[in-house]
Enzyme design. Sequence first.
Site, short mmCIF file in Angstrom:
data_model
loop_
_atom_site.label_atom_id
_atom_site.label_comp_id
_atom_site.label_asym_id
_atom_site.label_seq_id
_atom_site.Cartn_x
_atom_site.Cartn_y
_atom_site.Cartn_z
N THR A 150 0.76 -1.31 -0.12
CA THR A 150 0.01 -0.19 -0.09
C THR A 150 0.87 1.35 0.04
O THR A 150 1.91 1.27 0.66
CB THR A 150 -0.81 -0.01 1.36
N ARG B 229 -13.98 -8.16 -0.64
CA ARG B 229 -13.03 -7.77 0.83
C ARG B 229 -12.73 -6.24 0.60
O ARG B 229 -12.02 -5.97 -0.40
CB ARG B 229 -11.91 -8.71 0.86
N GLY C 127 -0.63 -2.25 6.24
CA GLY C 127 -0.38 -3.49 7.13
C GLY C 127 -1.71 -4.37 7.01
O GLY C 127 -2.40 -4.20 6.02
N GLY D 11 -5.00 -5.23 7.00
CA GLY D 11 -6.00 -4.33 7.21
C GLY D 11 -6.95 -4.87 8.22
O GLY D 11 -7.67 -4.11 8.78
N1 ASP Z 1 -3.55 -2.46 4.47
C1 ASP Z 1 -4.01 -2.82 3.21
C2 ASP Z 1 -5.22 -3.99 3.25
O1 ASP Z 1 -5.10 -4.58 4.21
C3 ASP Z 1 -2.77 -3.65 2.78
C4 ASP Z 1 -1.48 -2.98 2.69
O2 ASP Z 1 -1.18 -2.04 3.51
O3 ASP Z 1 -0.68 -3.52 2.01
O4 ASP Z 1 -5.93 -3.90 2.29
#
Ligand code: ASP
Length: 310
Positions: free
Chosen positions: A177, A205, A229, A231
């Site tokens: 992300t 999702r 992180g 999520g």
């Molecule tokens: N936080 C994001 C999610 O759960 C994933 C990520 O941070 O890469 O969609």
Amino acid sequence: MNKKFAIAVHGGAGTILRSLMTPDKEKRYTEALADAIAAGYDILKRGGTSVDAVEAAVTSLENFPLFNAGRGSVFTNKGTHEMDASVMDGKTLEAGAVSGISNVQNPIQLARLVKDKSGHVFLCGKEAEHFARLMDLPFQPNEYFFEEGRYKQWLEVKDSETYQLDHTIRDEKKFGTVGAVAMDMNGNLAAATSTGGMTNKRFGRIGDTPIIGSGTYANNNTCAISCTGHGEYFMRAVVAYDISCLIEYKGLSLKEACDYVVKDKLVKFGGEGGLIAIDRHGNIELPFNSEGMYRGWKTENERTEIRIYE
Ligand code: ASP
């Protein structure tokens, strides 16, 4: 006028191991982070707003195919790309968010338009895409979002019920992300975050990224935060707002609040990841509880700093 200004960006946290990094890849990541910082910093330096700066920085990160957002978004269980993004203005507490959108070139620009022009905060799916068309935002065909590494990642799990955070190889966990936080010359804070979510995700999702208070939050009285992180944990811990509340209600410093939430509370909870934060004094924190986090920052008259590992 407060002459101080600053920006910080991230390109995801996770198991980013030195042993698995090639010099060429490291150079590409470093340049992409530096480009994003420059895009936002130029706006701040000219007296522009923090909202414009975080939008420009995240747009730049979305255009770089190695991060899991925009062009580099991971594959869903159906082999498609469904993206989430959000932005918040710390001065007005106005926010815009989109989830489960496909083919929109820059989801963060759509989130910005939701904030400014829709009369709503959160739009999803086909109707959000319809709004993007009305706003004349650029769309791209599916091939634009194809990235070889991401495709291989998905092939490994597509026939299973497993969904994974942005793994690049088996056992390497990486959350790709992207996000930015900034303070402009008027002392206004803003935060923006964008993601492709999790590889092989199903059933529509949605993670923490587009949820105001979980993945993104900004308030001039406290701080601006952009998370990355797992999520599911970041949503349940309402991470971004939690940090703001610790500052507002308990008088913690930005560092104290960040360290407590990321390195203590989330660890006990099982939530792997990190975040970038800036407070109303321009202090920057970039805590994470994983092996690494792609990150960088720049304050007025200082050089661009980029880090990947601890
Ligand atoms: N936080 C994001 C999610 O759960 C994933 C990520 O941070 O890469 O969609």
